[in-house]
Design a protein around this motif. Structure first.
Motif, PDB file in Angstrom:
ATOM      1  N   GLN A 347       0.806  -1.227   0.000  1.00 14.73           N
ATOM      2  CA  GLN A 347       0.000   0.000   0.000  1.00 14.73           C
ATOM      3  C   GLN A 347       0.838   1.277   0.000  1.00 14.73           C
ATOM      4  O   GLN A 347       0.303   2.363  -0.127  1.00 14.73           O
ATOM      5  CB  GLN A 347      -0.945   0.028   1.215  1.00 14.73           C
ATOM      6  CG  GLN A 347      -2.116  -0.929   1.102  1.00 14.73           C
ATOM      7  CD  GLN A 347      -1.727  -2.382   1.353  1.00 14.73           C
ATOM      8  OE1 GLN A 347      -0.580  -2.685   1.678  1.00 14.73           O
ATOM      9  NE2 GLN A 347      -2.670  -3.289   1.172  1.00 14.73           N
ATOM     10  N   GLY A 348       2.153   1.161   0.190  1.00 11.65           N
ATOM     11  CA  GLY A 348       2.986   2.367   0.158  1.00 11.65           C
ATOM     12  C   GLY A 348       4.105   2.284   1.155  1.00 11.65           C
ATOM     13  O   GLY A 348       4.081   1.464   2.088  1.00 11.65           O
ATOM     14  N   ALA A 349       5.109   3.152   0.960  1.00  9.99           N
ATOM     15  CA  ALA A 349       6.342   3.051   1.744  1.00  9.99           C
ATOM     16  C   ALA A 349       6.238   3.680   3.125  1.00  9.99           C
ATOM     17  O   ALA A 349       7.232   3.787   3.833  1.00  9.99           O
ATOM     18  CB  ALA A 349       7.487   3.687   0.960  1.00  9.99           C
ATOM     19  N   GLN A 350       5.007   4.079   3.528  1.00 10.63           N
ATOM     20  CA  GLN A 350       4.903   4.725   4.841  1.00 10.63           C
ATOM     21  C   GLN A 350       5.037   3.746   6.004  1.00 10.63           C
ATOM     22  O   GLN A 350       5.242   4.125   7.124  1.00 10.63           O
ATOM     23  CB  GLN A 350       3.583   5.478   4.989  1.00 10.63           C
ATOM     24  CG  GLN A 350       3.712   6.916   4.532  1.00 10.63           C
ATOM     25  CD  GLN A 350       2.768   7.209   3.413  1.00 10.63           C
ATOM     26  OE1 GLN A 350       2.538   6.351   2.559  1.00 10.63           O
ATOM     27  NE2 GLN A 350       2.196   8.390   3.393  1.00 10.63           N
ATOM     28  N   THR A 351       4.837   2.462   5.703  1.00 14.66           N
ATOM     29  CA  THR A 351       4.874   1.493   6.800  1.00 14.66           C
ATOM     30  C   THR A 351       5.486   0.184   6.312  1.00 14.66           C
ATOM     31  O   THR A 351       5.631  -0.025   5.115  1.00 14.66           O
ATOM     32  CB  THR A 351       3.457   1.263   7.362  1.00 14.66           C
ATOM     33  OG1 THR A 351       3.505   0.252   8.352  1.00 14.66           O
ATOM     34  CG2 THR A 351       2.475   0.838   6.287  1.00 14.66           C
ATOM     35  N   LYS A 352       5.881  -0.696   7.265  1.00 10.70           N
ATOM     36  CA  LYS A 352       6.428  -1.969   6.806  1.00 10.70           C
ATOM     37  C   LYS A 352       5.301  -2.981   6.647  1.00 10.70           C
ATOM     38  O   LYS A 352       4.199  -2.779   7.151  1.00 10.70           O
ATOM     39  CB  LYS A 352       7.527  -2.469   7.735  1.00 10.70           C
ATOM     40  CG  LYS A 352       7.104  -2.993   9.074  1.00 10.70           C
ATOM     41  CD  LYS A 352       8.294  -3.668   9.766  1.00 10.70           C
ATOM     42  CE  LYS A 352       7.932  -4.097  11.165  1.00 10.70           C
ATOM     43  NZ  LYS A 352       8.981  -4.839  11.845  1.00 10.70           N
ATOM     44  N   ALA A 379      -0.763  -2.708  -5.159  1.00  8.65           N
ATOM     45  CA  ALA A 379       0.557  -2.051  -5.190  1.00  8.65           C
ATOM     46  C   ALA A 379       0.405  -0.566  -5.512  1.00  8.65           C
ATOM     47  O   ALA A 379      -0.085  -0.204  -6.592  1.00  8.65           O
ATOM     48  CB  ALA A 379       1.474  -2.736  -6.208  1.00  8.65           C
ATOM     49  N   PHE A 380       0.830   0.269  -4.588  1.00  8.76           N
ATOM     50  CA  PHE A 380       0.681   1.720  -4.744  1.00  8.76           C
ATOM     51  C   PHE A 380       1.477   2.181  -5.966  1.00  8.76           C
ATOM     52  O   PHE A 380       2.626   1.815  -6.166  1.00  8.76           O
ATOM     53  CB  PHE A 380       1.193   2.426  -3.487  1.00  8.76           C
ATOM     54  CG  PHE A 380       0.993   3.908  -3.530  1.00  8.76           C
ATOM     55  CD1 PHE A 380      -0.241   4.452  -3.222  1.00  8.76           C
ATOM     56  CD2 PHE A 380       2.025   4.757  -3.905  1.00  8.76           C
ATOM     57  CE1 PHE A 380      -0.443   5.828  -3.275  1.00  8.76           C
ATOM     58  CE2 PHE A 380       1.834   6.126  -3.961  1.00  8.76           C
ATOM     59  CZ  PHE A 380       0.604   6.663  -3.650  1.00  8.76           C
ATOM     60  N   ASP A 400       6.648   4.712  -6.125  1.00 10.10           N
ATOM     61  CA  ASP A 400       5.987   3.576  -6.783  1.00 10.10           C
ATOM     62  C   ASP A 400       6.453   2.253  -6.163  1.00 10.10           C
ATOM     63  O   ASP A 400       7.638   1.888  -6.248  1.00 10.10           O
ATOM     64  CB  ASP A 400       6.308   3.599  -8.280  1.00 10.10           C
ATOM     65  CG  ASP A 400       5.410   2.649  -9.031  1.00 10.10           C
ATOM     66  OD1 ASP A 400       4.493   3.122  -9.730  1.00 10.10           O
ATOM     67  OD2 ASP A 400       5.589   1.418  -8.887  1.00 10.10           O
ATOM     68  N   VAL A 401       5.514   1.535  -5.546  1.00 12.12           N
ATOM     69  CA  VAL A 401       5.894   0.329  -4.806  1.00 12.12           C
ATOM     70  C   VAL A 401       6.372  -0.787  -5.745  1.00 12.12           C
ATOM     71  O   VAL A 401       7.307  -1.524  -5.417  1.00 12.12           O
ATOM     72  CB  VAL A 401       4.721  -0.131  -3.903  1.00 12.12           C
ATOM     73  CG1 VAL A 401       4.975  -1.514  -3.344  1.00 12.12           C
ATOM     74  CG2 VAL A 401       4.533   0.860  -2.760  1.00 12.12           C
TER      75      VAL A 401
END
Ligand code: TYM
Length: 473
Positions: A347-352, A379-380, A400-401
């Motif tokens: 969902q994005g690089a904000q969290t693991k 995938a974001f 982009d994930v």
């Protein structure tokens, strides 16, 4: 002298504080020797006691003459952390930035060193092997004392590798593979013993699991780890619940660590509170102890103080900052470390990624169809809303994930660079980038599943039996 017993003392460098206590101690001694007035001596003593208390508050240790605080790096994420700063500890990895954690800032905050080209070139020179793709692309980006390990290797001095896994569920995700893939490479390149800790005790303490289930997960996860291709003659995998009762050397080291870390310190490092169970509070010593070679007497025999190198993602660093702080005080070398960045959630690089959210990641048990659906659906994307806009303005690889995942698994640096260019200038569309990722991951996961099927119960038992490895100590 100003009273620094209040909260201000938290911002004073422990070494400065140590020196101030020493100077004040000397002042008291000379006042007494000079037979100064009682008032004068009392005031100086009061100040000394106040400084000693501040020292204890800051370092968690009593002041000891001639014993300055060693390797003291701030052990918390910073209680005064700004709201926009990233948070990284063994349980939480969070940032408000869509590009993910700012790893350069983290290097400064954690006080570790960047893996720069000079170090990568030295690794290549010393081993004669092309540096792993994870080093070339900055996925392993930070280290502590790696040059010491290379010195030891050049001088034919032994060292060993230690890594681990907290078996919280049956299935591991692709993020968990990162340290194991890299550790396998290190083992092959340096030809050294490897110990892998499965912290089933940790998962029992932190999760809603029975002891039996936690152990069962440890054995299941061991199969995935073995499927990464570790050499059975050079690798010992152990469950804490099992090994602790079998190795007095391991338990002795745990107790030594426990004696040298205060409740104050673990609260500062791990954020424990008064209502956490005492199992959690003492657990960090159990993750620290395998960094000392005498925890494995069957492997290292009488050889004392073999240095340890720990590859892991940077979330585990708080455990090892504590370990490094304790090591010289109990007569052991500090372990060296190699840290990786995080594989982000879909969902994005904000969290693991999270093992408890099946859509947050690709799992090692996913079918080709699940991989395709998850990537296409979750995938974001850093692409634009319409094909026309994307062609005109291009996509953003920084957020982009799919692109991020490809940097982990596509080993061809040139192909990756071409892809980045094409996506950024709009020639490559989001759907096409996702397709490339799907086609990269599907065979990789299928091959892992095949290798895992070939892992027999006997192999697991052998890997998990305390024994001498193929090295003479
Ligand atoms: P655990 O099970 O959370 O993670 C196992 C290993 O995987 C790394 N990791 C990741 N790496 C990249 N991207 C991700 N999204 C990601 N998620 C996890 C972790 O840093 C770790 O290296 N307490 C530990 C187990 C442990 C351990 C050790 C780990 C015991 N001793 C020594 C490393 C080294 C744990 O629960 O890891």
């Amino acid at each position: 002298m100003a009273d620094i017993q209040n909260c201000d003392s938290c911002s004073i460098n422990p070494l400065d504080l140590f020196e101030r206590v020493t100077t004040q101690g000397e002042k008291v001694r000379s006042l007494k020797a000079e037979k100064a007035s009682k008032d004068e001596i009392d005031t100086a003593v009061k100040s000394l006691l106040s400084l000693k208390l501040s020292y204890k508050t800051v370092t968690g240790q009593d002041y000891k003459a001639n014993s300055p605080p060693i390797d003291f790096t701030p052990m918390n994420n910073g209680s005064a952390m700004a709201e926009d700063e990233d948070f990284v500890d063994p349980w939480t990895v969070q940032t408000s930035n869509a590009k993910g954690i700012d790893y350069d800032k983290l290097l400064v905050r954690f006080g570790s060193s960047k893996i720069d080209n000079e170090l990568i070139n030295r690794i290549e020179r010393v081993t004669g092997k092309k540096p792993h793709h994870f080093l070339r692309t900055g996925i392993f980006f930070s280290h502590r004392d790696m040059n010491q390990i290379l010195d030891a290797y050049e001088n034919k001095k032994p060292f060993y590798l230690y890594t681990g896994r907290g078996p919280s569920s049956e299935a591991m995700h692709v993020g968990h593979l990162i340290p194991f893939i890299f550790t396998k490479w290190l083992q092959e390149v340096f030809n050294v013993p490897l110990v892998i800790q499965l912290t089933d005790d940790e998962k029992y303490l932190w999760k809603d699991l029975t002891i039996e289930k936690a152990y069962q997960y440890a054995v299941e996860n061991a199969k995935d780890i073995i499927a990464c291709g570790f050499d059975i003659n050079k690798t010992f995998i152990f469950s804490d619940l099992d090994y602790l009762g079998k190795s007095p050397g391991f338990y002795k080291n745990i107790v030594k660590v426990q004696k040298h870390v205060t409740f104050n310190q673990v609260k500062g490092i791990f954020g424990f509170s008064d209502s956490d169970c005492i199992g959690k509070i003492s657990f960090p010593a159990i993750q620290a102890a395998p960094a000392f070679s005498s925890s494995f007497p069957l492997i290292f025999k009488e050889t004392k103080g073999v240095q340890c190198l720990i590859p892991c993602a940077i979330d585990q660093d708080p455990y090892f900052r504590m370990t490094r702080d304790v090591a010289p005080r109990i007569g052991y070398p500090k372990p060296a470390l190699l840290h990786s960045i995080f594989f982000p959630a879909l969902q994005g690089a904000q969290t693991k990624m999270s093992a408890s959210d099946p859509n947050s990641s690709i799992f090692l048990t996913d079918t080709p169809k699940q991989i395709k659906t998850k990537i296409n659906k979750h995938a974001f994307s850093g692409g634009k809303d319409t094909v026309e806009e994307h062609r005109k303005y291009g996509g953003n690889c920084d957020v982009d994930v799919s692109y991020m995942y490809l940097t982990f698994f596509l080993e061809d640096d040139d192909k990756l660079e071409q892809m980045k260019q094409a996506y950024t200038n709009g020639a490559l569309l989001t759907g096409e980038l996702k397709k490339l990722l799907i086609e990269t991951l599907q065979p990789l996961i299928a091959a892992h599943q095949q290798r895992r099927k070939e892992v027999t119960e006997e192999m697991v038992k052998e890997f998990m039996t305390p024994r001498k490895l193929a090295f003479d100590f």
